[in-house]
Design a protein around this motif. Structure first.
Motif, PDB file in Angstrom:
ATOM      1  N   PHE A   2       0.828  -1.214   0.000  1.00  0.00           N
ATOM      2  CA  PHE A   2       0.000   0.000   0.000  1.00  0.00           C
ATOM      3  C   PHE A   2       0.861   1.262   0.000  1.00  0.00           C
ATOM      4  CE2 PHE A   2       0.106   0.888   4.678  1.00  0.00           C
ATOM      5  CZ  PHE A   2       0.627  -0.317   5.125  1.00  0.00           C
ATOM      6  N   CYS A  12       9.931  -5.076   9.587  1.00  0.00           N
ATOM      7  CA  CYS A  12       9.696  -3.686   9.174  1.00  0.00           C
ATOM      8  C   CYS A  12      11.026  -3.011   8.817  1.00  0.00           C
ATOM      9  CB  CYS A  12       9.000  -2.900  10.280  1.00  0.00           C
ATOM     10  SG  CYS A  12       8.724  -1.176   9.805  1.00  0.00           S
ATOM     11  N   PRO A  13      11.096  -2.401   7.649  1.00  0.00           N
ATOM     12  CA  PRO A  13      12.370  -1.802   7.217  1.00  0.00           C
ATOM     13  C   PRO A  13      12.699  -0.481   7.910  1.00  0.00           C
ATOM     14  CG  PRO A  13      10.680  -1.359   5.589  1.00  0.00           C
ATOM     15  CD  PRO A  13      10.047  -2.271   6.616  1.00  0.00           C
ATOM     16  N   TRP A  52       3.591  -0.095  19.056  1.00  0.00           N
ATOM     17  CA  TRP A  52       4.047  -0.376  17.687  1.00  0.00           C
ATOM     18  C   TRP A  52       3.272   0.460  16.670  1.00  0.00           C
ATOM     19  CZ3 TRP A  52       6.013  -2.328  13.226  1.00  0.00           C
ATOM     20  CH2 TRP A  52       5.159  -2.818  12.242  1.00  0.00           C
ATOM     21  N   GLY A  66       6.496   6.702   9.902  1.00  0.00           N
ATOM     22  CA  GLY A  66       7.432   5.582   9.976  1.00  0.00           C
ATOM     23  C   GLY A  66       7.009   4.412   9.119  1.00  0.00           C
ATOM     24  N   CYS A  67       5.975   4.583   8.306  1.00  0.00           N
ATOM     25  CA  CYS A  67       5.486   3.476   7.480  1.00  0.00           C
ATOM     26  C   CYS A  67       5.594   3.827   6.004  1.00  0.00           C
ATOM     27  CB  CYS A  67       4.037   3.157   7.831  1.00  0.00           C
ATOM     28  SG  CYS A  67       3.338   1.855   6.791  1.00  0.00           S
ATOM     29  N   THR A  68       6.118   2.899   5.231  1.00  0.00           N
ATOM     30  CA  THR A  68       6.277   3.107   3.788  1.00  0.00           C
ATOM     31  C   THR A  68       5.197   2.393   2.987  1.00  0.00           C
ATOM     32  OG1 THR A  68       7.586   1.122   3.437  1.00  0.00           O
ATOM     33  CG2 THR A  68       8.781   3.084   4.173  1.00  0.00           C
ATOM     34  N   GLY A  69       4.421   1.553   3.667  1.00  0.00           N
ATOM     35  CA  GLY A  69       3.404   0.782   2.962  1.00  0.00           C
ATOM     36  C   GLY A  69       3.950  -0.451   2.260  1.00  0.00           C
ATOM     37  N   CYS A  70       5.083  -0.977   2.750  1.00  0.00           N
ATOM     38  CA  CYS A  70       5.706  -2.131   2.086  1.00  0.00           C
ATOM     39  C   CYS A  70       4.936  -3.423   2.328  1.00  0.00           C
ATOM     40  CB  CYS A  70       7.148  -2.302   2.542  1.00  0.00           C
ATOM     41  SG  CYS A  70       7.307  -2.998   4.208  1.00  0.00           S
ATOM     42  N   GLY A  71       4.119  -3.450   3.363  1.00  0.00           N
ATOM     43  CA  GLY A  71       3.284  -4.623   3.618  1.00  0.00           C
ATOM     44  C   GLY A  71       3.964  -5.789   4.307  1.00  0.00           C
ATOM     45  N   ARG A  72       5.249  -5.665   4.645  1.00  0.00           N
ATOM     46  CA  ARG A  72       5.951  -6.811   5.249  1.00  0.00           C
ATOM     47  C   ARG A  72       5.302  -7.254   6.557  1.00  0.00           C
ATOM     48  NH1 ARG A  72      10.319  -3.903   3.092  1.00  0.00           N
ATOM     49  NH2 ARG A  72      11.687  -5.070   1.714  1.00  0.00           N
ATOM     50  N   CYS A  73       4.922  -6.277   7.391  1.00  0.00           N
ATOM     51  CA  CYS A  73       4.361  -6.645   8.698  1.00  0.00           C
ATOM     52  C   CYS A  73       3.023  -7.367   8.534  1.00  0.00           C
ATOM     53  CB  CYS A  73       4.189  -5.413   9.588  1.00  0.00           C
ATOM     54  SG  CYS A  73       3.097  -4.169   8.895  1.00  0.00           S
ATOM     55  N   ILE A  99      -2.444  -4.172   9.458  1.00  0.00           N
ATOM     56  CA  ILE A  99      -2.523  -2.824  10.044  1.00  0.00           C
ATOM     57  C   ILE A  99      -3.487  -1.924   9.275  1.00  0.00           C
ATOM     58  CG2 ILE A  99      -0.258  -2.883  11.175  1.00  0.00           C
ATOM     59  CD1 ILE A  99       0.838  -1.150   8.945  1.00  0.00           C
TER      60      ILE A  99
HETATM   61  S1  SF4 Z   1       3.865  -1.757   5.958  1.00  0.00           S
HETATM   62 FE1  SF4 Z   1       4.435  -2.571   7.975  1.00  0.00          FE
HETATM   63  S2  SF4 Z   1       6.518  -3.369   7.658  1.00  0.00           S
HETATM   64 FE2  SF4 Z   1       6.109  -1.982   5.939  1.00  0.00          FE
HETATM   65  S3  SF4 Z   1       6.892   0.033   6.590  1.00  0.00           S
HETATM   66 FE3  SF4 Z   1       4.694  -0.046   7.156  1.00  0.00          FE
HETATM   67  S4  SF4 Z   1       4.703  -0.763   9.275  1.00  0.00           S
HETATM   68 FE4  SF4 Z   1       6.727  -1.271   8.445  1.00  0.00          FE
END
Ligand code: SF4
Ligand SMILES: Cc1cc2nc3c(=O)[nH]c(=O)nc-3n(C[C@H](O)[C@H](O)[C@H](O)COP(=O)(O)OP(=O)(O)OC[C@H]3O[C@@H](n4cnc5c(N)ncnc54)[C@H](O)[C@@H]3O)c2cc1C
Ligand code: SF4
Ligand code: FES
Lengths: 383, 289
Positions: A168, A276-277, A328, A344-351, A361
């Motif tokens: 996202f 989370c990166p 968190w 602090g979130c890039t939207g990478c979706g890893r979490c 989330i």
């Molecule tokens: S999507 Fe989750 S893992 Fe990715 S930057 Fe946002 S909080 Fe961190």
């Protein structure tokens, strides 16, 4: 999206990708890129393009990652894997000091690694690196280890065009287009007929690198080809985050019962913070050898999901799971903005993908937004 | 030197440019204060001087066991001696307790914000400390005593668990002998020898009878104690922008990087530990933040 005219440095035929990797190796870089390992995509050191997960794709869902064998020749036809480039700039475990008992002399452990080349960084990776730059290099106390690796590294980014269902970046970050923070950016096009990479440069370092390559000229049609890739990625992503002021939403929700309901599902495994990166928490471990003449100080990643994280004499501050989950999510999405002037979130979706119970989330944030909306509607009704 | 804004002081890095590198000090004096609390005086091995503002802290490292945040308890300013009063409560503080004169301690610091003694000139100073909380605030007491003309009334309220746990009893006694300093000490549990106050510190606040609008209050102790002290101060008309508190969180780095000291938006190690209470009241009242 409007078509912006590009100035490509040129194009690199797909079968020439190794010339780029060779140029990096020749310049003394350690090349870090995505590879297929076990049943997932992860990052590792490579020496040839054959190590890239060519032809593989991914299907990511909350709590699951599945590789798909597309069987084509595409090199970067997947979204991000579990690991991020964070582990190279800010390793999960690193010795800081050697200390001698005799006179307590302390020796700093110097970094002897070769400079790093990150091949295949996505827009969300670039965002994450920019965020960690702020954490580790943006204050009066610069982290010398991080700064050295960061200043020495070269980033070869790739524009995404197959985001996964957990991505996202359009909502949370600046993706999927790589706009800044790279030395070189590639767009992989024409997989079926004329497979090649459109090459852009973002820094002098990047320009110097591609000047060594045998690039061919691009044509006018390549602007559109690049744009099509970006557009496809944008179209593949659903709106994910509630259309509201999320930092304020979470600050107003500190006492919400929703934290409890998330905590009931959460295993406190810390996978989200580790994958989370941008998470930057670390602790110090002190060890001594058996005869007690030599001690070491190690820095290791830590996570706000553990009781240790907030331990002070007398007990931990965040004793219940709900308060740790709140830390968190609220840190990522709200407090971070106060601390660093950016989310602090890039939207990478890893979490989302790597949560064993699939806590998402995006969904939780929509839940908080729904609660807030309901509360105002009720207030209006009673007013 | 000190302004009103409680903004952090410019960073001082003694460790050869690396704020994570402890610098060697040597213990030059050690005094057992109470059964579990002791004071050590440190000096840099290289003879450098040390400057700090009251309320700031150092990270003290003992060989092989670890590193802990400890406030600086000496007279504020510049000197060769660095004074720490420490309560032995666990692994590292117990290792520190076992050290003797001549032993080495690693030191990083000073870190953090400070009690605004300069901008509080002319005010009536009220100090409320609980337990080991007197140690981080002693630099203020010493400063006010040495610059008595700069301040109005001076009231020290101190609560300890038992009479044996009272910290710096001689020093408190000396202050008390000054006619223009009020020192009130209370204990949670008395023994036969104790003829003073018994009960929580908050009961003494009403007894202190100060003029609320002139007060600057410095509060240091367990959070629950600070909570009740502030409540009572408020009741007497002291507003939250006149009250300063010192917060305690887990600290691994002290330079805003390890994340352990986070308290909502705050990194207590660098945005604190001393806060003007009105700035953090909204955080103070959230449980398990
Ligand atoms: S999507 Fe989750 S893992 Fe990715 S930057 Fe946002 S909080 Fe961190
Ligand atoms: C800004 C500040 C100033 C302080 N000033 C003083 C002082 O002047 N005198 C004094 O006696 N104590 C002071 N403390 C408390 C002191 O730091 C703890 O008592 C000490 O860390 C306990 O460590 P331990 O290893 O002995 O205890 P353990 O219970 O064995 O703790 C293990 C580890 O947990 C962490 N930890 C435990 N308790 C605390 C705590 N209260 N605060 C932060 N981290 C903790 C440390 O990393 C410690 O090594 C201060 C704390 C802070 C944050
Ligand atoms: S406090 Fe938690 S969410 Fe924030 S950086 Fe640390 S581990 Fe990540
Ligand atoms: S102690 Fe590490 S961030 Fe504050």
């Amino acid at each position: 999206m409007e078509l912006r005219p590009r100035s490509f440095a040129g194009q690199l035929k797909a079968d020439q990708l190794n010339s780029l990797i060779d140029a990096l190796l020749d310049q003394g870089y350690r090349v870090i890129a995505p590879v297929k390992r076990d049943a997932a995509i992860t990052l590792a050191e490579i020496r040839t393009s054959e190590s890239l997960p060519q032809g593989w794709g991914d299907e990511q869902q909350p709590g699951s990652f599945r590789l798909t064998d597309r069987g084509d020749t595409e090199y970067f036809g997947f979204a991000v894997g579990a690991g991020s480039f964070k582990q190279y700039l800010f390793p999960s475990r690193r010795k800081l000091l050697d200390i001698d008992r005799h006179d307590m002399s302390m020796t700093k452990v110097e970094d002897t690694e070769k400079p790093l080349a990150f091949l295949g960084a996505r827009a969300c990776d670039l965002d994450a690196i920019a965020i960690q730059d702020r954490v580790f290099m943006g204050s009066d106390f610069v982290d010398p280890f991080y700064a050295k690796r960061r200043n020495e590294c070269i980033i070869i980014a790739v524009n995404c065009h197959r985001p996964s269902s957990t991505c996202f970046c359009t909502d949370a970050g600046k993706g999927p287009e790589c706009r800044s923070g790279f030395d070189v950016a590639l767009t992989e096009v024409g997989v079926d007929d004329d497979h090649r990479f459109l090459v852009e440069t973002g820094s002098e370092k990047g320009t110097a690198l591609v000047n060594n390559l045998d690039l061919e000229a691009t044509t006018e049609a390549d602007d559109a080809a690049r744009q099509e890739i970006i557009d496809r990625a944008v179209a593949a992503m659903q709106p994910a985050l509630p259309d509201t002021d999320i930092p304020a939403l979470l600050k107003a929700a500190t006492e919400s019962p929703r934290w409890e309901s998330i905590a009931e599902r959460c295993l406190n495994c810390a996978n989200c913070t580790l994958s989370c990166p941008t998470c930057f928490c670390s602790g110090i471990e002190d060890v001594t050898d058996l005869d007690g003449t030599h001690a070491e100080r190690w820095q290791t990643w830590s996570s706000c999901f553990t009781m240790d994280h907030s331990y002070i004499h007398g007990g931990s501050i965040r004793r219940i799971g709900a308060s740790r989950y709140r830390q968190w999510l609220t840190h990522k999405m709200s407090f971070w903005v106060d601390q660093f002037g950016m989310s602090g979130c890039t939207g990478c979706g890893r979490c989302v993908t790597w949560c064993p119970v699939g806590i998402d989330i995006r969904e939780e944030l929509r839940g908080f937004a729904g609660d807030a909306l309901e509360a105002t509607t009720n207030e209006e009704a009673t007013a | 030197m000190l302004d009103t804004s409680l903004s952090p002081l410019p960073p001082v890095v003694h460790g050869a440019g690396d704020p994570m590198l402890p610098v060697k000090t040597r213990i030059v004096d050690r005094k057992q204060e109470t059964a579990d609390t002791f004071t050590i005086e440190l000096e840099f091995e290289n003879g450098s001087e040390f400057t700090f503002a009251p309320g700031q802290f150092n990270m003290l490292y003992t060989f092989g066991t670890g590193e802990v945040p400890i406030s600086i308890s000496g007279t504020p300013g510049t000197s060769k001696n660095i004074v720490h009063t420490i309560r032995d409560v666990g692994v590292v503080t117990s290792a520190l307790s076992g050290l003797n004169v001549g032993d080495k301690v690693g030191l990083r610091g000073p870190f953090g914000t400070y009690w605004p003694i300069e901008s509080c000139k002319g005010k009536d100073i009220v100090i409320a400390a609980g337990g080991i909380g007197l140690a981080p605030i002693r630099p203020v007491i010493r400063h006010v005593m040495e610059n008595r003309d700069d301040y109005g009334r001076f009231i020290i309220l101190y609560g300890a668990r038992t009479p044996e746990d009272i910290l710096y009893p001689e020093e408190l006694g000396q202050y008390k002998s000054n006619l223009d300093v009020e020192v009130w000490v209370t204990v949670d549990r008395a023994d036969r020898s104790w003829r003073g106050h018994v009960g929580v510190i908050t009961t003494m606040i009403t007894g202190a009878g100060f003029e609320p609008e002139k007060v600057a209050a410095f509060v240091c102790g367990p959070e629950i104690m600070m909570h009740f002290v502030i409540m009572n101060m408020n009741r007497l008309g002291v507003t939250n922008d006149q009250i300063y508190v010192s917060m305690e969180r887990n600290m691994q780095c002290a330079i805003g990087r390890c994340g352990h000291c986070q308290w909502g938006t705050e990194f207590v190690c660098k945005d604190g530990p001393v806060y003007r209470f009105d700035k953090v009241e909204h955080l103070f009242n959230i449980r398990q933040l």
